[in-house]
Structure formats: structure tokens, C-alpha cells
Design an enzyme around this catalytic site. Structure first.
Site, short mmCIF file in Angstrom:
data_model
loop_
_atom_site.label_atom_id
_atom_site.label_comp_id
_atom_site.label_asym_id
_atom_site.label_seq_id
_atom_site.Cartn_x
_atom_site.Cartn_y
_atom_site.Cartn_z
N HIS A 8 36.58 37.33 33.53
CA HIS A 8 35.20 37.04 33.92
C HIS A 8 34.97 37.44 34.98
O HIS A 8 35.89 37.67 36.11
CB HIS A 8 34.69 35.69 33.79
CG HIS A 8 35.01 34.82 34.67
ND1 HIS A 8 36.37 34.12 34.81
CD2 HIS A 8 34.71 34.54 36.12
CE1 HIS A 8 36.46 33.41 35.92
NE2 HIS A 8 35.50 33.74 36.84
N THR A 24 32.57 36.43 38.10
CA THR A 24 31.57 35.62 38.51
C THR A 24 30.27 35.83 39.32
O THR A 24 30.58 36.87 40.03
CB THR A 24 32.40 34.53 39.69
OG1 THR A 24 33.38 33.97 39.13
CG2 THR A 24 31.27 33.17 40.01
N HIS A 28 34.39 40.93 41.22
CA HIS A 28 35.63 41.15 40.86
C HIS A 28 35.95 40.46 39.43
O HIS A 28 35.37 39.40 39.18
CB HIS A 28 36.53 40.47 41.83
CG HIS A 28 36.49 39.29 41.96
ND1 HIS A 28 35.60 38.54 42.82
CD2 HIS A 28 37.37 38.34 41.35
CE1 HIS A 28 35.85 37.27 42.69
NE2 HIS A 28 36.83 37.11 42.11
N THR A 66 39.37 38.11 38.31
CA THR A 66 40.57 37.56 38.66
C THR A 66 41.64 37.78 37.48
O THR A 66 41.25 37.34 36.34
CB THR A 66 40.49 36.10 39.11
OG1 THR A 66 39.57 35.87 40.08
CG2 THR A 66 41.98 35.69 39.44
#
Ligand code: ACK
Length: 222
Positions: free
Chosen positions: A68, A70, A153, A155
Site C-alpha cells: 500500500h 499510506t 512510497h 514499503t
């Protein structure tokens, strides 16, 4: 009441659809495998692991769950600006909608492995208004002058004992170096793109072709 207090999620964000999750996991594992074998990487191993010994990057980075990006970390309402964010019209309007995220680069540090997301103007509407405050990471003071959304971004993995929040901080560190005019050391033309070394274990692969990732804007309660 207590119900209201728990009605805010851990975080809002874009959740990558499962078909593209598999593709990204494959691409990113291929990248780690290749990086591991490069002489340039071996040369800087000491920065990376503190030892000159080889590391198996695929083992080194542990997956951190659903892929995902955020937008707003709310911490169930305890984070500053959480309620304001949840009440934004753009957030309400877009909740449950599919967006195409553009993943333009992969980056690796001794702490984290991630993908940089380049947000469109439309997507930036969902980026929190207090993102500037969020960019004021103590360890990266210069990050405050980066454009909005720089921290965006996905992760892909964390070293043992490292929290995923570190991935965005590592990205800001690399972008700050770029903004300060550090060219980095272009070490390799890979099939996927150009690999640059920014010192102290920081590697960035600019993808020749950005990965377009369909993702659902939603929230995670955990
Ligand atoms: O990998 P991430 O973006 O980094 O996704 C996770 C998600 O929220 C759940 O932990 C991110 N996260 C955690 N703490 C923060 C924070 N203080 N600021 C911004 N993002 C955070 C974490």
C-alpha cells in the site's frame, strides 16, 4: 463517545490490487537478486551490513503485509490532524475508488526496501494538508523543502527490527541528497533501469518504465 473514538483507522492509503501485488513482488525480488550479485554492491557491503560478509537481500528484508501507499497515518485518531483528514471532502468522495499509482523507482537502504510513488495532481488532493509537518523528520531536516508528496512510497520490506515508518524517511533522505545536487554514483545500467549509489548503503533504481499499479483508496484498521 467511545464508538467515535475508534471510528478512525490506523491509516488511510491506496491498497494495491492483488494482481499487481504479485507482479511487483516478482519484480522487486528479481531486483534484490541482481543487486546482491553486483560487484558495486559487494564493494559497499560494509556500509550496508556493518560487515564485509555477503548478505542475502531476499532474506534480509522481511515482507510487511499488504502492499500500500499510506496517505495519512491516523493511529486510530491519536495522530495530529487525523480527524480533519478523515473529514476532507476529497477523502470522502474518493473512498473506495480505484487509482493508478505510478511507481518510478525502487530503493534499498540498510533499513528498508521500497518503491517511490509519483503522485498526480488528482492524487495529491488526497495527500494530507499537514504533510509538510510530516516531512519535518528530525533526522532529515532538509526534507521540509521537498515538494508535496515526496514521501509517497510503497514499503516492500524492512530489515529485522525496523518499523515500516522508516521507509518514507529513507526515501526523504535520498530525495534530499538529490535536491542538494548530489549526483550519486551511477553504477550500473540494469535491464530494469539505472542504478545509483548515494552513499552509506543507499541505492536507487530509476525504472526505465514506471510500473502502473491500480490501487483502491481505502483505510486499514488492523
Ligand atoms: O510502510 P508505511 O507507509 O509506514 O505503512 C505503515 C502504516 O503507516 C502502518 O504502520 C505508516 N506509518 C506508521 N507510522 C507513521 C507515521 N508516524 N507517519 C507516517 N506514516 C506512518 C507505516
Amino acid at each position: 463517545g467511545p464508538l467515535e473514538e475508534v471510528s478512525l483507522p490506523l491509516y488511510f492509503g491506496w491498497f494495491l490490487l492483488s494482481s499487481i501485488q504479485d507482479k511487483i513482488k516478482c519484480t522487486s525480488m528479481d531486483f534484490l537478486k541482481t543487486l546482491d550479485t553486483l560487484e558495486a554492491f559487494k564493494k559497499h557491503l560494509i556500509d550496508f551490513s556493518g560487515k564485509a560478509e555477503e548478505v542475502d537481500l531476499e532474506q534480509y528484508f522481511q515482507p510487511t503485509g499488504i502492499l500500500h501507499c499510506t496517505t495519512k497515518f491516523c493511529n486510530y485518531g491519536k495522530a495530529e490532524g487525523a480527524k480533519e483528514y478523515a473529514e476532507k471532502q476529497a477523502v470522502k468522495d474518493s473512498y473506495g475508488s480505484i487509482f493508478n499509482l505510478s511507481l518510478g523507482a525502487l530503493f534499498v537502504t540498510p533499513r528498508t526496501f521500497g518503491a517511490r510513488v509519483s503522485l498526480t495532481e488528482e492524487q495529491l488532493q488526497l495527500w494530507p494538508a499537514d504533510a509538510d509537518a510530516e516531512k519535518q523528520v528530525e533526522s532529515v531536516p532538509a526534507a521540509a523543502s521537498l515538494p508535496l508528496g515526496s514521501r509517497a512510497h510503497v514499503t516492500l520490506g524492512c530489515a529485522e527490527g525496523v518499523e515500516p515508518v522508516q521507509t518514507g524517511i529513507d526515501l526523504l533522505e535520498i530525495l534530499t541528497l538529490q535536491q542538494e545536487g548530489q549526483q550519486g554514483e551511477q553504477v550500473e545500467e540494469m535491464e530494469l533501469g539505472t542504478l545509483t549509489y548515494y552513499g552509506t548503503g543507499k541505492w536507487l533504481l530509476n525504472l526505465r518504465e514506471p510500473i502502473s499499479a491500480p490501487a483502491c483508496f481505502s483505510s486499514f484498521y488492523g
